[in-house]
Scaffold this motif. Structure first.
Motif, PDB file in Angstrom:
ATOM      1  N   UNK A  28       0.832  -1.203   0.000  1.00  0.00           N
ATOM      2  CA  UNK A  28       0.000   0.000   0.000  1.00  0.00           C
ATOM      3  C   UNK A  28       0.868   1.256   0.000  1.00  0.00           C
ATOM      4  N   UNK A  29       1.928   1.231   0.794  1.00  0.00           N
ATOM      5  CA  UNK A  29       2.826   2.378   0.850  1.00  0.00           C
ATOM      6  C   UNK A  29       3.593   2.582  -0.453  1.00  0.00           C
ATOM      7  N   UNK A  30       3.779   1.519  -1.204  1.00  0.00           N
ATOM      8  CA  UNK A  30       4.520   1.610  -2.469  1.00  0.00           C
ATOM      9  C   UNK A  30       3.679   2.201  -3.604  1.00  0.00           C
ATOM     10  N   UNK A  31       2.360   2.263  -3.413  1.00  0.00           N
ATOM     11  CA  UNK A  31       1.496   2.855  -4.439  1.00  0.00           C
ATOM     12  C   UNK A  31       1.746   4.359  -4.473  1.00  0.00           C
ATOM     13  N   UNK A  32       2.132   4.863  -5.626  1.00  0.00           N
ATOM     14  CA  UNK A  32       2.433   6.289  -5.787  1.00  0.00           C
ATOM     15  C   UNK A  32       1.130   7.059  -5.988  1.00  0.00           C
ATOM     16  N   UNK A  57      -3.346  11.138  -3.244  1.00  0.00           N
ATOM     17  CA  UNK A  57      -4.634  11.007  -2.556  1.00  0.00           C
ATOM     18  C   UNK A  57      -4.584   9.735  -1.713  1.00  0.00           C
ATOM     19  N   UNK A  58      -5.553   9.517  -0.826  1.00  0.00           N
ATOM     20  CA  UNK A  58      -5.554   8.297  -0.027  1.00  0.00           C
ATOM     21  C   UNK A  58      -5.492   7.038  -0.899  1.00  0.00           C
ATOM     22  N   UNK A  59      -4.784   6.043  -0.388  1.00  0.00           N
ATOM     23  CA  UNK A  59      -4.653   4.744  -1.051  1.00  0.00           C
ATOM     24  C   UNK A  59      -5.474   3.761  -0.228  1.00  0.00           C
ATOM     25  N   UNK A  60      -6.568   3.261  -0.841  1.00  0.00           N
ATOM     26  CA  UNK A  60      -7.574   2.505  -0.092  1.00  0.00           C
ATOM     27  C   UNK A  60      -7.893   1.192  -0.797  1.00  0.00           C
ATOM     28  N   UNK A  61      -7.679   0.059  -0.113  1.00  0.00           N
ATOM     29  CA  UNK A  61      -8.110  -1.210  -0.694  1.00  0.00           C
ATOM     30  C   UNK A  61      -9.629  -1.248  -0.828  1.00  0.00           C
ATOM     31  N   UNK A  77      -7.433   0.422  -4.592  1.00  0.00           N
ATOM     32  CA  UNK A  77      -6.611  -0.758  -4.830  1.00  0.00           C
ATOM     33  C   UNK A  77      -7.578  -1.931  -4.841  1.00  0.00           C
ATOM     34  N   UNK A  78      -7.872  -2.439  -6.032  1.00  0.00           N
ATOM     35  CA  UNK A  78      -8.895  -3.473  -6.183  1.00  0.00           C
ATOM     36  C   UNK A  78      -8.306  -4.874  -6.036  1.00  0.00           C
ATOM     37  N   UNK A  79      -9.195  -5.848  -5.959  1.00  0.00           N
ATOM     38  CA  UNK A  79      -8.794  -7.234  -5.720  1.00  0.00           C
ATOM     39  C   UNK A  79      -7.807  -7.748  -6.753  1.00  0.00           C
ATOM     40  N   UNK A  80      -7.941  -7.324  -8.005  1.00  0.00           N
ATOM     41  CA  UNK A  80      -6.995  -7.816  -9.006  1.00  0.00           C
ATOM     42  C   UNK A  80      -5.584  -7.327  -8.717  1.00  0.00           C
ATOM     43  N   UNK A  81      -5.447  -6.220  -8.009  1.00  0.00           N
ATOM     44  CA  UNK A  81      -4.128  -5.697  -7.630  1.00  0.00           C
ATOM     45  C   UNK A  81      -3.649  -6.290  -6.314  1.00  0.00           C
ATOM     46  N   UNK A  82      -4.491  -6.229  -5.256  1.00  0.00           N
ATOM     47  CA  UNK A  82      -4.015  -6.711  -3.959  1.00  0.00           C
ATOM     48  C   UNK A  82      -3.865  -8.222  -3.882  1.00  0.00           C
ATOM     49  N   UNK A  83      -4.596  -8.957  -4.698  1.00  0.00           N
ATOM     50  CA  UNK A  83      -4.422 -10.421  -4.679  1.00  0.00           C
ATOM     51  C   UNK A  83      -3.040 -10.816  -5.194  1.00  0.00           C
ATOM     52  N   UNK A  84      -2.458 -10.015  -6.092  1.00  0.00           N
ATOM     53  CA  UNK A  84      -1.100 -10.267  -6.592  1.00  0.00           C
ATOM     54  C   UNK A  84      -0.082 -10.138  -5.460  1.00  0.00           C
TER      55      UNK A  84
END
Length: 189
Positions: A102-106, A109-113, A157-164
């Protein structure tokens, strides 16, 4: 100014649980210890957002409001950093790998799963301190983290991203009842 601090939301009333969630034992440690341990692998400084607790750096709410937005607004106001990683104390199965990702997402704005059902997981997210004024205003006007996100926008940050990342939803699995605790232990320990 450091780049990020970690903040654990500990100010809830725990009405559904019937006791302070921070002190609930999961396996052989408290929920607070579990979240803090995972977070400390990710950030250098960890603070608690809520009432004073022995042996912890605690930041009581700076705005008189209910709900976790008061804690988020406090963290954004007090942090000497660009961003704040926020996790609720009742998410004891949070993964340090997910927090790092999550912290690596540039994003400015807020970064929210966003989970598989489309729900924004606002208590396992990264917030930029640049939205501190908006957070205080939203909290003072009875808003929530959800309404704050509607106001300032966010990076989903959607499931296709966080599942990776190897995430399966455990990082935002919330333990609100003893039944939730039993489910979490069965599925994630």
């Amino acid at each position: 100014m450091s780049d990020v601090i970690g903040a654990i939301l500990t100010g809830g009333k725990s009405t559904r649980m019937g006791r302070d969630k921070a002190d609930v034992i999961v396996g052989d440690q408290t929920m607070l210890a579990m979240v803090a341990k995972a977070m400390s692998k990710t950030v250098e400084q960890v603070v608690l957002l809520g009432a004073d607790r022995d042996n912890w750096v605690c930041w009581p709410d700076v705005v008189h409001a209910s709900g976790p937005l008061a804690g988020v607004a406090t963290a954004l106001t007090r942090a000497g950093s660009d961003r704040v990683l926020v996790v609720a104390v009742d998410q004891p199965f949070v993964r340090s790998e997910t927090m790092r990702a999550l912290l690596a997402v540039d994003s400015d704005v807020p970064v929210v799963p966003v989970d598989a059902t489309g729900s924004r997981q606002v208590t396992c997210s990264v917030y930029p301190t640049s939205i501190a004024d908006a957070a205080i205003d939203e909290a003072a006007n009875g808003g929530s983290i959800q309404t704050l996100l509607d106001r300032v926008s966010f990076r989903a940050v959607t499931a296709d991203e966080w599942s990776v990342w190897g995430e399966d939803g455990r990082s935002w699995f919330s333990v609100d009842t003893d039944e939730d605790l039993a489910t979490g232990v069965r599925e994630y320990l």
